[in-house]
Design a protein around this motif. Sequence first.
Motif, PDB file in Angstrom:
ATOM      1  N   GLU A 164     -11.821 -86.880  -2.474  1.00 25.22           N
ATOM      2  CA  GLU A 164     -12.147 -87.172  -3.875  1.00 25.22           C
ATOM      3  C   GLU A 164     -10.906 -87.460  -4.710  1.00 25.22           C
ATOM      4  O   GLU A 164     -10.976 -88.139  -5.726  1.00 25.22           O
ATOM      5  N   SER A 165      -9.769 -86.890  -4.296  1.00 26.30           N
ATOM      6  CA  SER A 165      -8.549 -87.055  -5.086  1.00 26.30           C
ATOM      7  C   SER A 165      -7.341 -87.059  -4.158  1.00 26.30           C
ATOM      8  O   SER A 165      -7.301 -86.315  -3.177  1.00 26.30           O
ATOM      9  N   ASP A 166      -6.365 -87.894  -4.466  1.00 27.05           N
ATOM     10  CA  ASP A 166      -5.161 -87.958  -3.633  1.00 27.05           C
ATOM     11  C   ASP A 166      -4.318 -86.697  -3.732  1.00 27.05           C
ATOM     12  O   ASP A 166      -3.513 -86.401  -2.850  1.00 27.05           O
ATOM     13  N   LEU A 167      -4.480 -85.961  -4.833  1.00 27.86           N
ATOM     14  CA  LEU A 167      -3.730 -84.722  -5.040  1.00 27.86           C
ATOM     15  C   LEU A 167      -4.686 -83.620  -5.457  1.00 27.86           C
ATOM     16  O   LEU A 167      -5.600 -83.838  -6.252  1.00 27.86           O
ATOM     17  N   ILE A 168      -4.473 -82.414  -4.924  1.00 28.26           N
ATOM     18  CA  ILE A 168      -5.202 -81.233  -5.380  1.00 28.26           C
ATOM     19  C   ILE A 168      -4.185 -80.091  -5.545  1.00 28.26           C
ATOM     20  O   ILE A 168      -3.004 -80.260  -5.258  1.00 28.26           O
TER      21      ILE A 168
END
Length: 481
Positions: free
Chosen positions: A350-354
């Motif tokens: 869902e996101s490149d960074l968490i």
Amino acid sequence: MNKYIVVNQPEKWRFSIENITVISSQDYLTNPKFSLLKKARIFNLCKDYSYQSKGYYVSLLAEARGHLAIPTVRNIVDLKTLKLVKIVSDEFDDVIQQSLKNIKSREFTLSIYFGQNVAQKYKELSSLFYKHFQVPFLRVKFYHNTKWNIQSIKAISESEIPMDHLESVYEFANQYFAKKRYDTPKLTTSDFDLAILVNPNDPAPPSNPKALKKFIEIAEKMNIYAEIIDPKDLSRLSSFDALFIRQSTEVNNEAYAFARKAQQEGIAIIDYPEAILKCCNKVYMAEALNNANIATPKTVIVHKENRASVLDQVGLPCVLKAPDSTFSFGVKKAKTKAEYDSLVLEMLKESDLIIAQEFCPSDYDWRIGIIDDIPFYACKYYMAKGHWQIYNWEASKKNEQDGDADCLPIEAVPKKVLDMAVKSARLMGKGLYGIDIKVVDNKPMVIEINDNPNIDFGVEDLHYGDLVYIKILNALKTRLE
């Protein structure tokens, strides 16, 4: 700011308004002095707004010159889009039906002058039409079938006003041009009009119904007209002086769109779109807190390349956060490496960074409410029953979805917690924030900076009462001033 009323034939203009110059549309369109004018407000009262008419070009060139035009080209186009007229009128269909219920004939014409009608009983209905279309002289025709429907809506010229209406129109004109803001005909003599944005379908609303009622009651005592609006009311926003967001904020939902539009139109806001952008992204927050040397649990920004080494830094169990997680949605706890690998794999889709954070258990979190750098309430939020977070959305019983809370005086907050909260809020700029802080082994750590924090009746207001609401309303008043 220079103010001009633009009409086709100034010599036939029948009203005398102080401090406003009446000029012809030809003069405004062709005289070079108006194209060079830096600041001006243009009241376009031409008799025709049709495409490529002088009335149309007055508003079009006003916008090109950086002048503030009423109506705008968008207002003119909206008026001619029958589908939009129907959508807008459907929003206040109940007011239409209520206002016209005693009319015996099958047809009715409503004339609206500067947002008002000569009959007091149509004041609310006239105001709503003006708020949406912002055309100074409007005529709306209705017909009755099984209910009242709009047959047509059009702008009219000053020459079309009946003689017996002129005295009232003159009064309305003077009231209208005496205002500092022209995009709303006030239904009250309030200091300013406040829109409170609430989404009725919000799964975790930041204010409960009793708190919203309290805001409106206290606003009235402070001579502020306050009205609850919902996400369908974006077109009405410019009719208010101030916006207070009381729905969950995300960059991709209506709250941000409302804040952005309010900012563009010079409307006072809590909270600013920049605050939403910053607080709604946990990656930004982690970086900002780290750069400011504000203590947090051990935090790592996780991406595909470093995910295998993250546990070496934060350990197990650890907390994983989606960048835009709010109210504990999108926040997970990994107890084992297998759980960590599975959750990270899923979240990175869902996101490149968490965010991965060290798990720091505690009985409660401090929540310090801050408005424009000043602490104004303090709470201890306890963990939900049998859960590691304040919120447990998977609880089967509604009363077990969140934990208890204690509300305390600011003086009861440890100084190092209070100082940390104020320093953290300043990273985000002026606004309304709730700073979540854990104290572990006598060491305070910021867990979260929340824009749009909870103000619930019976929780955050339990110690200071009405003062909590007054502080927020005063902050909006200060923004206007």
